[in-house]
Enzyme design. Structure first.
Site, PDB file in Angstrom:
ATOM      1  N   ARG A  56     -13.720 -13.762  12.692  1.00 57.83           N
ATOM      2  CA  ARG A  56     -14.440 -13.309  11.446  1.00 57.83           C
ATOM      3  C   ARG A  56     -15.020 -11.924  11.475  1.00 57.83           C
ATOM      4  O   ARG A  56     -16.014 -11.718  11.158  1.00 57.83           O
ATOM      5  CB  ARG A  56     -15.805 -14.363  11.158  1.00 57.83           C
ATOM      6  N   GLU A  83     -17.878   1.036  -3.595  1.00 51.13           N
ATOM      7  CA  GLU A  83     -17.276   1.400  -5.126  1.00 51.13           C
ATOM      8  C   GLU A  83     -17.912   0.888  -6.360  1.00 51.13           C
ATOM      9  O   GLU A  83     -16.830   0.289  -7.106  1.00 51.13           O
ATOM     10  CB  GLU A  83     -15.673   1.341  -4.842  1.00 51.13           C
ATOM     11  N   GLU A 118      -5.304  15.802  -0.708  1.00 50.68           N
ATOM     12  CA  GLU A 118      -6.718  15.096  -0.525  1.00 50.68           C
ATOM     13  C   GLU A 118      -7.767  15.764  -0.260  1.00 50.68           C
ATOM     14  O   GLU A 118      -8.856  15.588  -0.577  1.00 50.68           O
ATOM     15  CB  GLU A 118      -6.339  13.921   0.386  1.00 50.68           C
ATOM     16  N   ARG A 159     -18.667   6.133  -5.970  1.00 47.97           N
ATOM     17  CA  ARG A 159     -17.527   6.191  -4.871  1.00 47.97           C
ATOM     18  C   ARG A 159     -16.117   6.366  -5.959  1.00 47.97           C
ATOM     19  O   ARG A 159     -15.270   6.977  -5.507  1.00 47.97           O
ATOM     20  CB  ARG A 159     -17.253   5.261  -4.233  1.00 47.97           C
ATOM     21  N   LYS A 215     -17.108  13.272   1.416  1.00 47.95           N
ATOM     22  CA  LYS A 215     -16.979  11.815   1.406  1.00 47.95           C
ATOM     23  C   LYS A 215     -17.981  10.836   2.115  1.00 47.95           C
ATOM     24  O   LYS A 215     -18.395   9.849   1.330  1.00 47.95           O
ATOM     25  CB  LYS A 215     -15.438  11.502   1.923  1.00 47.95           C
ATOM     26  N   ASN A 255     -11.228   8.805  -6.459  1.00 52.51           N
ATOM     27  CA  ASN A 255      -9.943   8.510  -7.016  1.00 52.51           C
ATOM     28  C   ASN A 255      -9.323   9.385  -7.794  1.00 52.51           C
ATOM     29  O   ASN A 255      -8.580   9.056  -8.746  1.00 52.51           O
ATOM     30  CB  ASN A 255     -10.070   7.049  -7.788  1.00 52.51           C
ATOM     31  N   HIS A 289      -5.707   9.555  -8.724  1.00 56.34           N
ATOM     32  CA  HIS A 289      -5.077   8.560  -8.156  1.00 56.34           C
ATOM     33  C   HIS A 289      -4.461   7.603  -9.043  1.00 56.34           C
ATOM     34  O   HIS A 289      -3.604   6.938  -8.858  1.00 56.34           O
ATOM     35  CB  HIS A 289      -6.102   7.749  -7.218  1.00 56.34           C
ATOM     36  N   HIS A 345       2.154  10.069  -0.807  1.00 56.52           N
ATOM     37  CA  HIS A 345       1.081  10.043  -1.450  1.00 56.52           C
ATOM     38  C   HIS A 345       0.237  11.053  -1.782  1.00 56.52           C
ATOM     39  O   HIS A 345      -0.153  11.289  -2.848  1.00 56.52           O
ATOM     40  CB  HIS A 345       0.159   8.908  -0.675  1.00 56.52           C
ATOM     41  N   LYS A 368     -12.473   1.520   3.983  1.00 62.80           N
ATOM     42  CA  LYS A 368     -11.420   0.964   3.149  1.00 62.80           C
ATOM     43  C   LYS A 368     -10.230   0.417   4.034  1.00 62.80           C
ATOM     44  O   LYS A 368      -9.735   1.241   4.759  1.00 62.80           O
ATOM     45  CB  LYS A 368     -10.906   1.566   1.934  1.00 62.80           C
ATOM     46  N   HIS A 385      -0.746   6.719  -8.576  1.00 62.65           N
ATOM     47  CA  HIS A 385      -0.396   5.426  -8.222  1.00 62.65           C
ATOM     48  C   HIS A 385       0.841   5.108  -9.037  1.00 62.65           C
ATOM     49  O   HIS A 385       1.906   4.438  -8.547  1.00 62.65           O
ATOM     50  CB  HIS A 385      -1.321   4.640  -8.325  1.00 62.65           C
TER      51      HIS A 385
END
Ligand code: GLY
Length: 386
Positions: free
Chosen positions: A118, A253, A182, A257, A243, A261, A264, A292, A140, A268
């Site tokens: 957990r 997010e 980035e 936040r 950041k 992106n 992005h 990426h 993340k 993607h």
């Protein structure tokens, strides 16, 4: 050494250390009694600093595990394998799992640590520029599932992220440039001054690199990174600071936040199409072999064009902002031109996991250092970009 904190409700929830050599990692691990290290096997083989980390781990009697940190292997199976290894080695609730590698490694190890018993504590030593300025900051974690990238995961903060810029000396030039995309993204969002500084430095490094004969390139690149470390390190810290600030204000997010992106949604889609092309197309590398960060660079150029259409009614292609950002990206060794047209991207964008109620939260650029979010349908975006 710079220490940058990520906070929530006035409490420090994660710390980022930037700038020292790797030896000081040992003292950051001292408070944790049971450390378990998971390292990307490629990094273990190719990165001299990773070998120093392995020595520190040996000295501390820390059990170690190597993983194949490839995109194909970024799955629940690998996460289960890490959990099984933790169990076999007696990792208890007071364990700290240390991930050494790039973003794929930190995403998987952070996720494994978040579900094992957990949730146990974890920390990162990011070994790529991309993970130093982005993936290893902000909590993340996750894996790919059913052809969707990072669709299973949680947001949970590492105890600390230890950034040693020296690891970048063994990072290939192409991967460095991916991380640079980035970094530039972060500065476009919130730091116009450091955007200029970063473009200047990255352009100087790119110019020094491209004149070297191919057979000497890797060795030369390593020396180039080492020679520019004192300019690069403050830029890494500045990107982390931006950041960390955003994550501190919006860890989960719900709003701000989403700015991170920028580019992005397009990126993607480009990555999805590149994977599809690799499986079914003629295999042309410009359509199949896109990292990426490279996709993010292309996505930012498209976001710039979209922004110009919306904010300035600039209907030229390329628009003025797109032209400026594309020129800067090229100067830094990045290609801003997507090999796929907007129509091709539209289907993939419809399936983006960030699409809510048929709309996608697009991040638009008002000017360098100032972005805004706007909900747009994919069809609206395609019409505006056509
Ligand atoms: N990579 C974007 C974020 O961490 O929110």
């Amino acid at each position: 050494m710079d220490e940058i904190n990520i906070c929530s409700s006035g409490r420090v929830i994660s710390r980022v250390f930037v700038g020292d050599g790797i030896a000081a990692l040992e003292e950051h691990l001292d408070p944790y009694r049971h450390v378990f290290a998971v390292m990307d096997s490629n990094v273990a083989m190719q990165c001299p600093v990773a070998q120093e980390i392995a020595e520190i781990m040996n000295h501390k009697g820390v059990p170690g595990k190597l993983i194949d940190a490839s995109e194909d292997n970024k799955t629940m199976d690998t996460v289960m394998d890490i959990c099984g290894w933790l169990l076999d080695n007696g990792a208890d609730r007071d364990a700290l799992v240390l991930a050494v590698g790039g973003g794929i490694t930190s995403d998987m190890v952070g996720f494994a640590a978040s579900i094992y018993k957990r949730g146990v504590r974890f920390a990162y030593v990011p070994t790529t520029l991309l993970s130093q300025v982005d993936a290893a900051i902000g909590g993340k974690t996750g894996v790919n599932f059913e052809n969707y990238k990072n669709i299973l995961g949680v947001i949970r903060q590492p105890e600390f992220t230890y950034i040693c810029p020296q690891v970048l000396e063994s990072l290939p030039y192409r991967d460095f440039c991916s991380g640079a995309a980035e970094m530039l993204k972060t500065f476009i969002i919130e730091d116009a001054g450091n955007y200029e500084t970063a473009v200047g430095l990255l352009n100087a490094m790119h110019k020094e690199y491209v004149i070297v004969p191919e057979q000497d390139a890797a060795e030369y690149w390593s020396d180039c990174v080492s020679a520019h470390a004192c300019e690069l390190t403050p830029l890494i810290a500045a990107a982390v600071r931006v950041k960390a600030g955003i994550v501190s204000r919006d860890q989960f997010e719900k709003g701000e936040r989403r700015k991170l992106n920028l580019g992005h949604t397009f990126a993607h889609a480009i990555e999805t199409l590149a994977r599809r092309e690799a499986m079914t197309g003629d295999g042309a590398p410009e359509k199949t072999d896109i990292t990426h960060g490279e996709a993010v660079a292309m996505g930012m150029a498209l976001a710039a064009r979209l922004s110009d259409r919306i904010f300035r009614n600039d209907m030229d292609t390329p628009s003025a902002l797109e032209e400026r950002i594309s020129e800067d990206l090229r100067a830094c060794g990045l290609n801003p031109d997507s090999p796929f047209d907007v129509e091709e991207m539209s289907q993939a964008m419809h399936k983006d996991k960030k699409a809510e109620g048929g709309k996608v939260h697009f991040v638009l650029i008002r000017s360098i250092g100032d972005v805004a979010m706007q909900d747009l349908t994919v069809d609206e975006v395609c019409r505006l970009l056509a």
